[in-house]
Design a protein around this motif. Structure first.
Motif, PDB file in Angstrom:
ATOM      1  N   SER A  92      -0.001  11.394  14.861  1.00  0.00           N
ATOM      2  CA  SER A  92       1.281  10.768  15.217  1.00  0.00           C
ATOM      3  C   SER A  92       1.881  10.235  13.742  1.00  0.00           C
ATOM      4  O   SER A  92       1.283  10.239  13.044  1.00  0.00           O
ATOM      5  CB  SER A  92       1.248   9.765  16.323  1.00  0.00           C
ATOM      6  N   ILE A  93       3.234   9.840  13.938  1.00  0.00           N
ATOM      7  CA  ILE A  93       3.929   9.097  12.866  1.00  0.00           C
ATOM      8  C   ILE A  93       3.282   7.752  12.480  1.00  0.00           C
ATOM      9  O   ILE A  93       2.747   7.583  11.057  1.00  0.00           O
ATOM     10  CB  ILE A  93       5.377   8.583  13.199  1.00  0.00           C
ATOM     11  N   ALA A  94       2.642   7.202  13.416  1.00  0.00           N
ATOM     12  CA  ALA A  94       1.655   5.825  13.116  1.00  0.00           C
ATOM     13  C   ALA A  94       0.523   6.442  12.300  1.00  0.00           C
ATOM     14  O   ALA A  94       0.058   5.799  11.652  1.00  0.00           O
ATOM     15  CB  ALA A  94       1.553   5.140  14.302  1.00  0.00           C
ATOM     16  N   ASP A  95      -0.029   7.335  12.767  1.00  0.00           N
ATOM     17  CA  ASP A  95      -1.056   7.947  11.984  1.00  0.00           C
ATOM     18  C   ASP A  95      -0.944   8.349  10.791  1.00  0.00           C
ATOM     19  O   ASP A  95      -1.761   7.860   9.908  1.00  0.00           O
ATOM     20  CB  ASP A  95      -1.575   9.148  12.901  1.00  0.00           C
ATOM     21  N   HIS A  96       0.158   8.922  10.456  1.00  0.00           N
ATOM     22  CA  HIS A  96       0.597   9.108   8.946  1.00  0.00           C
ATOM     23  C   HIS A  96       0.635   7.871   8.045  1.00  0.00           C
ATOM     24  O   HIS A  96       0.252   7.890   7.062  1.00  0.00           O
ATOM     25  CB  HIS A  96       1.751   9.905   8.957  1.00  0.00           C
ATOM     26  N   LEU A  97       1.209   6.905   8.863  1.00  0.00           N
ATOM     27  CA  LEU A  97       1.325   5.691   7.909  1.00  0.00           C
ATOM     28  C   LEU A  97      -0.078   5.103   7.888  1.00  0.00           C
ATOM     29  O   LEU A  97      -0.151   4.503   6.857  1.00  0.00           O
ATOM     30  CB  LEU A  97       2.235   4.702   8.814  1.00  0.00           C
ATOM     31  N   ARG A  98      -1.012   5.108   8.703  1.00  0.00           N
ATOM     32  CA  ARG A  98      -2.339   4.704   8.639  1.00  0.00           C
ATOM     33  C   ARG A  98      -2.992   5.356   7.391  1.00  0.00           C
ATOM     34  O   ARG A  98      -3.808   4.664   6.671  1.00  0.00           O
ATOM     35  CB  ARG A  98      -3.101   4.650   9.844  1.00  0.00           C
ATOM     36  N   PHE A  99      -2.901   6.740   7.500  1.00  0.00           N
ATOM     37  CA  PHE A  99      -3.313   7.667   6.374  1.00  0.00           C
ATOM     38  C   PHE A  99      -2.733   7.100   4.998  1.00  0.00           C
ATOM     39  O   PHE A  99      -3.860   7.073   4.245  1.00  0.00           O
ATOM     40  CB  PHE A  99      -2.736   9.004   6.664  1.00  0.00           C
ATOM     41  N   GLY A 100      -1.610   7.073   4.835  1.00  0.00           N
ATOM     42  CA  GLY A 100      -1.129   6.333   3.694  1.00  0.00           C
ATOM     43  C   GLY A 100      -1.640   5.110   3.435  1.00  0.00           C
ATOM     44  O   GLY A 100      -2.039   4.901   2.153  1.00  0.00           O
ATOM     45  N   ALA A 101      -1.816   4.055   4.057  1.00  0.00           N
ATOM     46  CA  ALA A 101      -2.205   2.902   3.824  1.00  0.00           C
ATOM     47  C   ALA A 101      -3.584   2.848   3.625  1.00  0.00           C
ATOM     48  O   ALA A 101      -4.266   2.148   2.239  1.00  0.00           O
ATOM     49  CB  ALA A 101      -2.304   2.006   4.921  1.00  0.00           C
ATOM     50  N   HIS A 102      -4.405   3.661   4.013  1.00  0.00           N
ATOM     51  CA  HIS A 102      -5.892   3.730   3.649  1.00  0.00           C
ATOM     52  C   HIS A 102      -6.231   4.532   2.347  1.00  0.00           C
ATOM     53  O   HIS A 102      -7.065   4.407   1.936  1.00  0.00           O
ATOM     54  CB  HIS A 102      -6.741   4.691   4.854  1.00  0.00           C
ATOM     55  N   LEU A 103      -5.301   5.446   2.025  1.00  0.00           N
ATOM     56  CA  LEU A 103      -5.400   6.265   0.972  1.00  0.00           C
ATOM     57  C   LEU A 103      -4.597   5.771  -0.280  1.00  0.00           C
ATOM     58  O   LEU A 103      -5.119   6.294  -1.514  1.00  0.00           O
ATOM     59  CB  LEU A 103      -5.084   7.689   1.064  1.00  0.00           C
ATOM     60  N   ASN A 104      -3.926   4.872  -0.189  1.00  0.00           N
ATOM     61  CA  ASN A 104      -3.248   4.327  -1.459  1.00  0.00           C
ATOM     62  C   ASN A 104      -3.344   2.882  -1.591  1.00  0.00           C
ATOM     63  O   ASN A 104      -2.890   2.196  -0.507  1.00  0.00           O
ATOM     64  CB  ASN A 104      -1.718   4.847  -1.101  1.00  0.00           C
ATOM     65  N   PRO A 105      -3.737   2.114  -2.521  1.00  0.00           N
ATOM     66  CA  PRO A 105      -3.989   1.008  -2.953  1.00  0.00           C
ATOM     67  C   PRO A 105      -2.711   0.153  -2.959  1.00  0.00           C
ATOM     68  O   PRO A 105      -2.742  -0.877  -2.504  1.00  0.00           O
ATOM     69  CB  PRO A 105      -4.903   0.918  -4.197  1.00  0.00           C
ATOM     70  N   GLY A 106      -1.796   0.909  -3.405  1.00  0.00           N
ATOM     71  CA  GLY A 106      -0.362  -0.008  -3.611  1.00  0.00           C
ATOM     72  C   GLY A 106       0.587   0.278  -2.256  1.00  0.00           C
ATOM     73  O   GLY A 106       1.706  -0.032  -2.443  1.00  0.00           O
ATOM     74  N   TRP A 107      -0.038   0.344  -1.192  1.00  0.00           N
ATOM     75  CA  TRP A 107       0.764   0.884  -0.081  1.00  0.00           C
ATOM     76  C   TRP A 107       1.800  -0.605   0.412  1.00  0.00           C
ATOM     77  O   TRP A 107       1.202  -1.501   0.658  1.00  0.00           O
ATOM     78  CB  TRP A 107      -0.210   1.408   1.120  1.00  0.00           C
ATOM     79  N   ASP A 108       2.991  -0.145   0.553  1.00  0.00           N
ATOM     80  CA  ASP A 108       3.949  -1.142   1.141  1.00  0.00           C
ATOM     81  C   ASP A 108       4.081  -0.789   2.736  1.00  0.00           C
ATOM     82  O   ASP A 108       5.002   0.041   3.005  1.00  0.00           O
ATOM     83  CB  ASP A 108       5.264  -1.155   0.284  1.00  0.00           C
ATOM     84  N   GLY A 109       3.372  -1.302   3.580  1.00  0.00           N
ATOM     85  CA  GLY A 109       3.494  -1.170   4.760  1.00  0.00           C
ATOM     86  C   GLY A 109       4.731  -1.531   5.511  1.00  0.00           C
ATOM     87  O   GLY A 109       5.372  -1.202   6.207  1.00  0.00           O
ATOM     88  N   ALA A 110       5.248  -2.739   4.977  1.00  0.00           N
ATOM     89  CA  ALA A 110       6.334  -3.534   5.696  1.00  0.00           C
ATOM     90  C   ALA A 110       7.682  -2.329   5.477  1.00  0.00           C
ATOM     91  O   ALA A 110       8.330  -2.162   6.186  1.00  0.00           O
ATOM     92  CB  ALA A 110       6.765  -4.662   5.157  1.00  0.00           C
ATOM     93  N   PHE A 111       7.798  -1.830   4.084  1.00  0.00           N
ATOM     94  CA  PHE A 111       8.728  -0.897   3.811  1.00  0.00           C
ATOM     95  C   PHE A 111       8.543   0.334   4.730  1.00  0.00           C
ATOM     96  O   PHE A 111       9.404   0.944   5.223  1.00  0.00           O
ATOM     97  CB  PHE A 111       8.461  -0.508   2.291  1.00  0.00           C
ATOM     98  N   ALA A 112       7.411   0.942   4.515  1.00  0.00           N
ATOM     99  CA  ALA A 112       7.291   2.120   5.503  1.00  0.00           C
ATOM    100  C   ALA A 112       7.776   1.783   7.037  1.00  0.00           C
ATOM    101  O   ALA A 112       8.565   2.530   7.553  1.00  0.00           O
ATOM    102  CB  ALA A 112       5.615   2.522   5.527  1.00  0.00           C
ATOM    103  N   LYS A 113       7.268   0.838   7.761  1.00  0.00           N
ATOM    104  CA  LYS A 113       7.530   0.372   8.956  1.00  0.00           C
ATOM    105  C   LYS A 113       9.165   0.257   9.136  1.00  0.00           C
ATOM    106  O   LYS A 113       9.888   0.827  10.071  1.00  0.00           O
ATOM    107  CB  LYS A 113       7.008  -0.796   9.346  1.00  0.00           C
ATOM    108  N   GLU A 114       9.827  -0.506   8.311  1.00  0.00           N
ATOM    109  CA  GLU A 114      11.199  -0.723   8.056  1.00  0.00           C
ATOM    110  C   GLU A 114      12.056   0.672   8.069  1.00  0.00           C
ATOM    111  O   GLU A 114      12.926   0.902   8.950  1.00  0.00           O
ATOM    112  CB  GLU A 114      11.671  -1.509   7.042  1.00  0.00           C
ATOM    113  N   ARG A 115      11.340   1.626   7.089  1.00  0.00           N
ATOM    114  CA  ARG A 115      12.139   3.119   7.273  1.00  0.00           C
ATOM    115  C   ARG A 115      11.934   3.787   8.469  1.00  0.00           C
ATOM    116  O   ARG A 115      12.956   4.442   9.145  1.00  0.00           O
ATOM    117  CB  ARG A 115      11.354   3.833   5.970  1.00  0.00           C
ATOM    118  N   ILE A 116      10.909   3.694   8.820  1.00  0.00           N
ATOM    119  CA  ILE A 116      10.737   4.313  10.316  1.00  0.00           C
ATOM    120  C   ILE A 116      11.567   3.772  11.317  1.00  0.00           C
ATOM    121  O   ILE A 116      12.145   4.645  12.250  1.00  0.00           O
ATOM    122  CB  ILE A 116       9.146   4.351  10.988  1.00  0.00           C
ATOM    123  N   ASP A 117      11.534   2.536  11.586  1.00  0.00           N
ATOM    124  CA  ASP A 117      12.677   1.944  12.491  1.00  0.00           C
ATOM    125  C   ASP A 117      13.988   2.423  11.996  1.00  0.00           C
ATOM    126  O   ASP A 117      14.712   2.690  12.889  1.00  0.00           O
ATOM    127  CB  ASP A 117      12.437   0.351  12.207  1.00  0.00           C
TER     128      ASP A 117
END
Lengths: 298, 347, 130
Positions: A92-117
């Motif tokens: 799922s899309i959420a899985d992809h975001l989790r994938f990104g968050a787990h694999l990238n130390p500098g991940w900006d989760g808020a930005f990702a969520k805001e973009r998806i919204d």
């Protein structure tokens, strides 16, 4: 000025065929650079070399001052969007975001969520069900949310409809406006590149033919039309890029630094597409473009 | 990365879990039943014992199919969990997404291998444990676990086979880069290695015990008539639960009997029995036939004795550990190769 | 707040088009001193153009004294653009008519006159900016 990308004698060979050869180019920081060229010219190869998916046969390349993919930190600084926006269809899309968050130390989760919204996407939806435009946007979100210092894109909008293309480029340009990252984007669609790029690299016949600021390219190239004549009679500061003769008329695209004084020429300005086509024209290897990339400050 | 590997494996893991659960439930229910049959057998007396043995045998035969299916578990895991591990990422192009994230390829590979390996060991281990436990009554009666047909789905070797199969699958997928061909190579390769080790290596992992027997009828010497004359088959002595790896007739110099010698020593048998047909079996042999047979036996036995090589049943666990070590060693080599290939060659 | 648009076929470079649109808005009174121009991010997010284009246009307006950037806040209009008074325009127009007569007398046809004017105009514009 610091460079975002530096390639020195870069080459990649598959078996006996050179996909890229003798590639030397410096792209300054903070530019949105376009990478153009005919199919099979080596654009994807160049991008893959910059991102560490390929290793060079000869030469070297540096991205933001360091070799590609040499460690996890460098992988985190370079964002990449491969051709056709690869994603995991069953996740799922959420899985992809989790994938990104787990694999990238500098991940900006808020930005990702805001973009998806902002894209009106349902995070629980399977990525395989997304339209081409939505896939490209998801892939762009994944590439940007890790807060890269440079973003490389391989034909990101090639298969998108005009609206999806415009939306994609708008998001990309908006991010650049806000964060000032460097971008290198390969594309066939010169109209798009003309809008969004301020730097151009032309790869043709496995070599870099052009690498310059778009403004300079447009300022120094003209189409001249006149009675048929031998073009070796042109002044020394005018270099012929492309020429065509009929029995009565000569048309040429020239590179020139100053004004053209000869009144027997009809002089026209060129669009970026015209300049690119002239350098790609006839399929011949027209040799390395002589203008240095770090030119005199204007 | 661990979460990501698990998420990609999720569908396959649930399928495996379902299979393990189904097998475990079946084996538990029937195993309890089998166990009570066995207790009944232990406390039997007289001719009721035969009936109870029959019951146990019948129960075993019905569920033995699971044991046969268990033989397939390692290669199935190798084909479905090993081969696609790297190959699918490359084939589908998602490696262009996975290998540009903030983890090195080595870490990516290590995580995928660790999670898949753990899952493999768990599935294979759970199934083997359940089946070994279920077969305890039968194994106690027959006590021939070391026999090749039983050895492979008891104890710990199935786990080693499974880990080897997955490692082989990963290596095949990494080098071939396409899932279906990699699956085929894994299947064929696994079977080949298993057969080679089972038939050529296992018998020599520990030096077999040799024993010499004088030739007597007790061991079931077989005389077979064939167009070329007479052939002798040395029957194998009954070592309870041992695995006989070879059995030869040799003289004191170590030579096998020549056919000329046999035809000469057992000439009488030729004269008595009809020239064609199956070897004498069952029925009541005629007097002259018995006499001819005894003559043949003593003639041969005067010069030749039987040398038997075998692995005693007590070596079951030793062989299990040794064979597991071989397969785990092979797995380690394949994993090293895969990691090297992903890091250095897939560029 | 005004909205920008781009004409990709006008032959005028994008940043100049933006400058012209601001000047036009000023002339028409749509923009007045104190108004904020759209942020670079907003312009770029709508038009999908290079941010440097917008920055160049705003810098150009600053040079012309028409706008001023406040760091962290935005770019604001600082002056109006009155049209040249009618009285000043009359001699200019008469010079133009005289030049046209001269050009026709020299044998230039309409297209040559237009081409000559276009080229000279562009050259003088780019020289002003450079």
């Amino acid at each position: 000025m610091t460079t975002a990308l530096t390639a020195t004698g870069l080459g990649k060979r598959y078996g006996r065929k050179w996909a890229l050869r003798g590639c030397t180019v410096e792209i300054p920081e903070g530019r949105v650079a376009g990478l153009v060229g005919p199919n099979g010219a080596g654009k994807s190869t160049l991008l893959h070399l910059m991102v560490g998916l390929l290793a060079p046969t000869e030469g070297s390349v540096e991205v933001l001052g360091r070799g590609p993919a040499i460690d996890a930190e460098q992988l985190g600084r370079v964002g990449f969007l491969a051709q056709d926006a690869p994603i995991y269809a069953s996740l799922s899309i959420a899985d992809h975001l989790r994938f990104g968050a787990h694999l990238n130390p500098g991940w900006d989760g808020a930005f990702a969520k805001e973009r998806i919204d902002a894209l009106d996407l349902d995070p629980a939806q399977r990525a395989g069900r997304l339209s081409g435009g939505q896939r490209a946007q998801l892939a762009l979100t994944l590439a940007l949310a890790k807060r890269p210092g440079i973003l490389l894109l391989d034909e990101p909008v090639a298969s998108l409809d005009p609206l999806a293309r415009r939306d994609f480029l708008a998001v990309l340009a908006g991010y650049v406006a806000e964060h000032g990252i460097s971008v290198l984007m390969s594309s066939h669609l010169l109209a798009d590149l003309e809008r969004v790029c301020d730097y151009l690299v032309l790869v043709s016949a496995a070599r870099v033919q052009l690498a310059d600021e778009v403004d300079d390219l447009l300022a120094t190239h003209r189409r001249i039309i006149g009675a048929r004549r031998d073009l070796s009679t042109l002044p020394a500061d005018q270099h012929v890029v492309w020429e065509s003769h009929t029995d009565r008329q000569t048309t040429a695209v020239i590179q020139v630094d100053g004004p053209i004084h000869d009144p027997s020429w009809q002089v026209e300005e060129l669009s970026l597409e015209d300049v690119v086509l002239a350098y790609m024209g006839g399929g011949a290897d027209t040799g390395l473009y002589a203008r240095p990339a770090l030119g005199v400050a204007r | 990365m661990t979460w990501m590997t698990w998420r990609q494996m999720r569908a396959g893991s649930l399928a495996a879990l379902a299979v393990v659960a189904a097998a475990a439930i079946t084996l538990t229910i029937t195993g309890v039943h089998l166990s009570s049959l066995y207790s009944g057998y232990l406390s039997c007396s007289g001719f009721t014992c035969n009936a109870k043995l029959d019951d146990i045998g019948r129960s075993y035969r019905h569920i033995k199919l699971i044991g046969t299916a268990l033989i397939a578990v390692p290669v199935v895991l190798g084909v479905f969990w090993g081969a696609p591990l790297v190959a699918r990422e490359i084939e589908s192009g998602t490696y262009r997404l996975a290998w540009v994230q903030g983890v090195s390829r080595t870490r990516w590979m290590a995580s995928k291998l660790a999670v898949t390996g753990a899952a493999t060991a768990l599935v294979a281990g759970a199934l083997t444990f359940a089946f070994t436990w279920w077969a305890i009554p039968f194994d106690r009666i027959e006590a021939n676990r070391i026999d090749p047909s039983i050895f492979a789905d008891r104890g710990i070797v199935p786990v080693a086979y499974a880990l080897f199969a997955v490692a082989l699958g990963v290596a095949a997928g990494t080098i071939i880069r396409r899932t279906l061909p990699a699956m085929a190579v894994t299947l064929v390769g696994f079977i080949a290695v298993r057969m080679v080790i089972q038939f050529y290596v296992r018998a020599h992992l520990i030096a077999p015990v040799h024993r010499v027997f004088a030739l007597t009828q007790r061991f079931g010497l077989g005389i077979e008539r064939s167009p070329s004359g007479i052939q002798l088959q040395a029957g194998t002595p009954e070592f309870h639960g041992a695995w006989v790896t070879s059995s030869h007739l040799v003289d004191s110099a170590g030579h096998a009997p020549t056919s000329a010698f046999i035809n000469q020593a057992c000439r009488a048998v030729l004269d008595v029995a009809p020239p064609s047909g199956p070897p004498q079996k069952g029925g009541a042999p005629s007097g002259p036939a018995i006499q001819a047979f005894q003559t043949c036996l003593s003639n041969v036995g005067a010069r030749y004795h039987q040398v038997v090589s075998y692995q005693p049943a007590s070596r079951f666990w030793e062989l299990q550990w040794l064979e597991s070590a071989i397969f785990l060693g092979l797995a380690a080599v394949l994993i090293g190769l895969s990691i090297y290939w992903v890091r250095r060659r897939l560029v | 707040m005004i909205e920008f648009h781009l004409d990709s076929r006008s032959g005028v470079s994008p940043y100049l088009q933006l400058v012209q649109q601001v000047r036009h808005a000023l002339r028409l009174g749509i923009l007045a001193p104190g108004d904020q121009l759209p942020t670079v991010k907003d312009v770029v997010g709508t038009l999908a153009i290079n941010p440097n284009t917008v920055l160049k246009a705003y810098r150009e307006l600053e040079h012309a004294g028409l706008a001023s950037g406040r760091p962290g806040v935005g770019t604001f209009v600082t002056a109006t653009l009155p049209d040249a008074p009618l009285a000043a325009q009359i001699p200019i127009r008469r010079d133009l008519e005289r030049w046209l007569t001269k050009a026709r007398a020299a044998g230039l046809d309409d297209e040559s006159i237009e081409a000559m004017f276009r080229d000279s105009f562009r050259l003088s514009t780019s020289r002003e900016i450079a």
